[in-house]
Design an enzyme around this catalytic site. Sequence first.
Site, mmCIF file in Angstrom:
data_model
loop_
_atom_site.group_PDB
_atom_site.id
_atom_site.type_symbol
_atom_site.label_atom_id
_atom_site.label_comp_id
_atom_site.label_asym_id
_atom_site.label_seq_id
_atom_site.Cartn_x
_atom_site.Cartn_y
_atom_site.Cartn_z
ATOM 1 N N SER A 130 17.821 34.338 75.307
ATOM 2 C CA SER A 130 17.610 33.795 76.644
ATOM 3 C C SER A 130 17.584 34.918 77.683
ATOM 4 O O SER A 130 16.853 35.881 77.524
ATOM 5 C CB SER A 130 18.684 32.746 76.960
ATOM 6 O OG SER A 130 18.388 32.053 78.145
ATOM 7 N N HIS A 131 18.397 34.817 78.726
ATOM 8 C CA HIS A 131 18.355 35.773 79.824
ATOM 9 C C HIS A 131 19.263 36.974 79.595
ATOM 10 O O HIS A 131 19.389 37.838 80.471
ATOM 11 C CB HIS A 131 18.779 35.080 81.119
ATOM 12 C CG HIS A 131 20.196 34.575 81.096
ATOM 13 N ND1 HIS A 131 20.577 33.501 80.329
ATOM 14 C CD2 HIS A 131 21.318 35.010 81.713
ATOM 15 C CE1 HIS A 131 21.872 33.286 80.485
ATOM 16 N NE2 HIS A 131 22.349 34.189 81.321
ATOM 17 N N ASP A 292 13.031 28.901 79.372
ATOM 18 C CA ASP A 292 13.700 27.599 79.435
ATOM 19 C C ASP A 292 14.449 27.437 80.759
ATOM 20 O O ASP A 292 15.066 26.407 80.990
ATOM 21 C CB ASP A 292 14.627 27.375 78.234
ATOM 22 C CG ASP A 292 15.855 28.270 78.230
ATOM 23 O OD1 ASP A 292 15.886 29.275 78.982
ATOM 24 O OD2 ASP A 292 16.788 27.984 77.456
ATOM 25 N N ARG A 293 14.384 28.451 81.628
ATOM 26 C CA ARG A 293 15.019 28.361 82.945
ATOM 27 C C ARG A 293 14.005 28.677 84.031
ATOM 28 O O ARG A 293 12.953 29.249 83.771
ATOM 29 C CB ARG A 293 16.202 29.324 83.032
ATOM 30 C CG ARG A 293 17.290 29.047 82.017
ATOM 31 C CD ARG A 293 18.504 29.897 82.269
ATOM 32 N NE ARG A 293 19.497 29.754 81.220
ATOM 33 C CZ ARG A 293 20.764 30.092 81.342
ATOM 34 N NH1 ARG A 293 21.215 30.605 82.481
ATOM 35 N NH2 ARG A 293 21.608 29.940 80.341
ATOM 36 N N GLU A 374 20.973 21.300 84.044
ATOM 37 C CA GLU A 374 22.224 22.048 84.018
ATOM 38 C C GLU A 374 22.309 22.930 85.258
ATOM 39 O O GLU A 374 21.278 23.388 85.771
ATOM 40 C CB GLU A 374 22.301 22.938 82.778
ATOM 41 C CG GLU A 374 22.273 22.191 81.458
ATOM 42 C CD GLU A 374 22.368 23.132 80.274
ATOM 43 O OE1 GLU A 374 23.102 22.803 79.330
ATOM 44 O OE2 GLU A 374 21.702 24.192 80.295
#
Length: 528
Positions: A130-131, A292-293, A374
Amino acid sequence: MEKRNNTEKIVSSYYSTEIKGQVSFGTSGHRGSSLDGTFNEKHILAISQALCDYRKKNKISGPLFLGYDTHALSLPAFKTALEVFAANDVDVFIHANSEYTPTPVISFMILEYNRTNKKALADGVIITPSHNPPEDGGFKYNPPHGGPADIEITDFIEKRANQLINAKNSGIKRIAYEKAYSAPSTHESDFITPYVDALSNVIDTETIHQSKIKIGIDPMGGAGINFWDPIADKYGFDINVVNSKIDKTFSFMPPDHDGKIRMDCSSPHAMANLIKLAEKYDIAWGNDPDFDRHGIVCPDGLMNPNHYLSVAIWYLLQNRPLWGNNLSIGKTLVSSSMIDKVVMGFNKAIFETPVGFKWFVSGLMEGKIAFCGEESAGATFLRKNGAVWTTDKDGFVLALLAAEILAKTGQTPSEIYRETLVSEFGNPYYRRVDGPITNEQKTILSQTSPDSIKATSLAGLSIVSIQTKATGNNSPIGGVKVNLSDGSWFAIRPSGTEPKMKLYIESFGGEDLWKKIHDEALNLIFRI
């Protein structure tokens, strides 16, 4: 820092370092770094074989969609996984031309396949941390429902992988990468076109096109970088990708608040490059490496993720007439209570869960949860007709929704939050702080029950309720949340991936009340 930005060292360590930690699936799969011995070839060999064993045990016989992001460790782990999958005769679909693959696209491809193939269901793997920083790697499994695997599945994979590691990987099937890549079970496929063509089913693309708004995008060197041109071409959007670099050191990234390189699109520090350009565009956004963000940048700056989620829900509940009436809005219990106020204003139900997107999957599949999000800037929502879109977080559609909101209302999401939501519901001050956690504190948190807290007030406010389980599904939250009489609250939970404590506080009395809650919260729980 130089060592951790040395991609040659990161990759060579993947193949050469000994394991210094076993497989451990947190809220988003197994993560670690080859430099620390917590993410290397032996881990991925074992995880991949464990996944093959899980598929066989549960008769999952359809194809596996396999993708990876732009981190230095992602391609080596992809190759290792494919070697194992091919040796186990798993049909694997990979993105053609060695193209990177975003997390939401894997979810979309699984669901699209399973929509018409009911007997031999597909699943997927996305290799991404992810990040997280450039030296990190990650491995996530999405079963046939398309979303993150639940704890029963990850427990099986984790235990089986560690058994294989302890047996010195003797139970693992593997063939050479060149043979695996050319195996009859490995299929190259175009992942971009099906996803891009379907976007008009979830986003009002025509309204964006007609508005001619100017859009700025920073993919932050992530896996979705080659999706934006096809999106612009198909729908006639005025898009400018401000950074088209792929650099596995992510050297173009400004340091985050702690000096680390972290591709966190909700951080004003990490998003500084795009924020500087904000006034050049009507709306702009960035995404993390696996997309995904989302981070929404209006001309007045980067939006707080909670603020944007609140506006997105407010807008969608007025502009998706085919969604119907019997639906809920999903949120994690550490997300802003502004969301609750917006949802209740439309007489809809809130489905509140512990941290983790897996809790929303069944509701999305059934069309009962129309939107879920979220506080860390991850969300998805249903198609315009009320059918499921993705069951994992989708940074593309949340970003494109910001353009739709501006095109339809004439206001940016930040203007709507400030001029409509705050004026109606108040102006909460929300901030999370992280700190170290001791084993004793972890034990106290795990043993805390609502009855064990005897205090009746905090920061001059009455304690209304104490939660150790989420109201939506009655699942343990892994910590405690304390709700106060004016709508303020705080929650404490240990991180699922790092040795630290996360303290979330939202105050409806400004920063001063936030500080009072902060000063008293730890003492209330740990009796310091």
